[in-house]
Write a protein that holds these residues in place. Structure first.
Motif, PDB file in Angstrom:
ATOM      1  N   ARG A   1      27.611  30.170  26.017  1.00 18.73           N
ATOM      2  CA  ARG A   1      28.358  31.152  25.241  1.00 18.73           C
ATOM      3  C   ARG A   1      29.789  30.692  24.955  1.00 18.73           C
ATOM      4  NH1 ARG A   1      27.143  36.101  27.704  1.00 18.73           N
ATOM      5  NH2 ARG A   1      25.936  36.783  25.893  1.00 18.73           N
TER       6      ARG A   1
ATOM      7  N   ASP B   1      29.858  30.894  31.206  1.00 18.49           N
ATOM      8  CA  ASP B   1      28.547  30.492  30.704  1.00 18.49           C
ATOM      9  C   ASP B   1      28.712  29.443  29.589  1.00 18.49           C
ATOM     10  OD1 ASP B   1      26.023  30.248  29.749  1.00 18.49           O
ATOM     11  OD2 ASP B   1      25.749  32.363  29.209  1.00 18.49           O
TER      12      ASP B   1
ATOM     13  N   ALA C   1      33.699  42.912  31.237  1.00 23.41           N
ATOM     14  CA  ALA C   1      32.524  42.043  31.133  1.00 23.41           C
ATOM     15  C   ALA C   1      32.917  40.703  30.521  1.00 23.41           C
ATOM     16  CB  ALA C   1      31.444  42.712  30.285  1.00 23.41           C
ATOM     17  N   ALA C   2      32.455  39.623  31.134  1.00 30.89           N
ATOM     18  CA  ALA C   2      32.788  38.280  30.645  1.00 30.89           C
ATOM     19  C   ALA C   2      32.313  38.085  29.210  1.00 30.89           C
ATOM     20  CB  ALA C   2      32.174  37.227  31.559  1.00 30.89           C
ATOM     21  N   ARG C   3      31.168  38.664  28.857  1.00 28.98           N
ATOM     22  CA  ARG C   3      30.623  38.471  27.503  1.00 28.98           C
ATOM     23  C   ARG C   3      31.499  39.121  26.431  1.00 28.98           C
ATOM     24  NH1 ARG C   3      27.541  42.374  29.948  1.00 28.98           N
ATOM     25  NH2 ARG C   3      27.529  44.420  28.912  1.00 28.98           N
TER      26      ARG C   3
ATOM     27  N   GLU D   1      27.299  39.882  42.506  1.00 28.05           N
ATOM     28  CA  GLU D   1      26.987  38.937  41.440  1.00 28.05           C
ATOM     29  C   GLU D   1      27.482  37.562  41.866  1.00 28.05           C
ATOM     30  OE1 GLU D   1      30.704  39.051  38.445  1.00 28.05           O
ATOM     31  OE2 GLU D   1      29.378  40.782  38.311  1.00 28.05           O
TER      32      GLU D   1
ATOM     33  N   ARG E   1      29.904  32.041  38.909  1.00 24.96           N
ATOM     34  CA  ARG E   1      29.677  32.287  37.486  1.00 24.96           C
ATOM     35  C   ARG E   1      29.813  33.799  37.256  1.00 24.96           C
ATOM     36  NH1 ARG E   1      26.720  29.057  34.131  1.00 24.96           N
ATOM     37  NH2 ARG E   1      28.016  27.449  35.040  1.00 24.96           N
ATOM     38  N   PRO E   2      31.066  34.307  37.264  1.00 23.22           N
ATOM     39  CA  PRO E   2      31.269  35.761  37.229  1.00 23.22           C
ATOM     40  C   PRO E   2      30.792  36.393  35.928  1.00 23.22           C
ATOM     41  CG  PRO E   2      33.333  34.623  36.890  1.00 23.22           C
ATOM     42  CD  PRO E   2      32.332  33.577  37.237  1.00 23.22           C
ATOM     43  N   GLU E   3      30.185  37.566  36.055  1.00 22.46           N
ATOM     44  CA  GLU E   3      29.789  38.327  34.878  1.00 22.46           C
ATOM     45  C   GLU E   3      30.876  39.325  34.498  1.00 22.46           C
ATOM     46  OE1 GLU E   3      26.107  40.171  35.809  1.00 22.46           O
ATOM     47  OE2 GLU E   3      25.046  38.282  36.185  1.00 22.46           O
ATOM     48  N   ARG E   4      31.791  39.588  35.443  1.00 22.29           N
ATOM     49  CA  ARG E   4      32.862  40.557  35.202  1.00 22.29           C
ATOM     50  C   ARG E   4      34.163  40.061  35.820  1.00 22.29           C
ATOM     51  NH1 ARG E   4      28.345  42.754  36.964  1.00 22.29           N
ATOM     52  NH2 ARG E   4      27.229  44.271  35.684  1.00 22.29           N
TER      53      ARG E   4
ATOM     54  N   ASN F   1      34.325  32.204  22.500  1.00 27.97           N
ATOM     55  CA  ASN F   1      33.013  32.816  22.697  1.00 27.97           C
ATOM     56  C   ASN F   1      32.259  32.719  21.371  1.00 27.97           C
ATOM     57  OD1 ASN F   1      30.803  34.487  23.088  1.00 27.97           O
ATOM     58  ND2 ASN F   1      31.945  36.031  24.224  1.00 27.97           N
TER      59      ASN F   1
END
Length: 291
Positions: free
Chosen positions: A234, A231, A194-196, A174, A178-181, A245
């Motif tokens: 977000r 992100d 998970a970043a979200r 990935e 801009r890491p997703e995790r 967030n």
């Protein structure tokens, strides 16, 4: 992750401050008792109460100065990767610690002696201070060691987050910018976060705490550095020490000062500075208002 470990960590979060204060007080009492007994044996010709005044005054001042050491350690953390940079500053801080310790305990001893009609003499300042400093520098770094050990224990219970590293060979799974995790290490195990799922972030010294489902995972980073890698659609900066967030934002409560209080879905309340409030409204889909 052990459920028992989670329960222990939540209990520590609830009672952590009280446990910490009780630990330092108990340590000071034990130190006073043992040193008082030794001092009474070594100075058998003095009045029986004098060694106890000497040791209790010293221990009390050390106890009162522990917050000073904690502030210095937070400012210049003493770790394997930073100790060369931190050591000169801690040596200077140990000198300041010793000066405050000696000056304070001498005043306490003068007061105690005056109450019984006696006069306390510390003697020549510099030779005696040199002797006291040799003991104080030992005590200073012993307290630093205990602080570091408690932090290591807490990180093992709590878990510590790191950014996923770029592989030595091949293409990253990935984007690393801009890491997703995030990789979280806890109790010898590793798992991906998970970043979200991060609800909010808070700056804490050299760390940024990632708040996820009631837990904080410290990440070695600056707030500005981590903000660039999240992100922007977000995550929104709402304070110099907080990122939120938007998926977990429940309510924006305006305050008379022009600032705001943010209510998150988990019940947390986050401050929002006036300078970030307009940008937050725009990101949240509300029109910015001129105030």
């Amino acid at each position: 992750m052990s459920e028992q470990a989670d329960v222990e960590y939540r209990d520590f979060q609830r009672w952590g401050r009280s446990v910490e204060v009780a630990f330092w007080v108990a340590l000071a009492i034990l130190n006073t008792v043992f040193n008082g007994i030794v001092a009474q044996i070594d100075h058998s010709r003095t009045a029986a109460w004098e060694p106890w005044v000497w040791e209790s005054s010293s221990s009390l001042l050390v106890l009162l100065l522990i917050p000073f050491i904690q502030v210095v350690e937070r400012r210049w953390p003493f770790r394997f990767d930073t100790w060369r940079h931190s050591l000169p500053r801690h040596l200077l801080a140990s000198l300041a610690f010793s000066l405050m310790h000696v000056a304070g305990m001498v005043e306490l001893r003068k007061l105690a002696y005056a109450l019984v009609g006696w006069h306390y003499r510390f003697g020549a300042w510099w030779p005696n201070f040199g002797y006291e400093y040799l003991k104080d520098i030992r005590n200073y770094f012993l307290i630093i060691a205990l602080i570091c050990l408690s932090r290591l224990w807490l990180l093992r219970k709590q878990g510590e987050a790191t950014l996923l590293a770029e592989p030595d060979e091949g293409v990253p799974v990935e984007p690393v910018d801009r890491p997703e995790r995030f990789l979280v290490r806890k109790l010898g195990k590793e798992f991906l976060l998970a970043a979200r799922e991060i609800e909010w972030l808070q700056a804490a010294g050299n760390y940024v705490n990632l708040h996820v489902r009631g837990r904080d995972y410290p990440l070695r980073a600056t707030m500005a550095g981590i903000e660039e890698r999240l992100d922007p659609a977000r995550f929104v900066r709402v304070h110099r020490s907080y990122l939120v967030n938007l998926d977990y934002l429940a309510e924006i409560e305006p305050l008379d000062t022009g600032d705001a209080r943010l209510h998150l879905r988990d019940g947390a309340k986050i401050p929002c500075s006036r300078r970030y409030r307009a940008a937050l409204r725009e990101h949240a889909g509300q029109p910015a208002t001129v105030e």
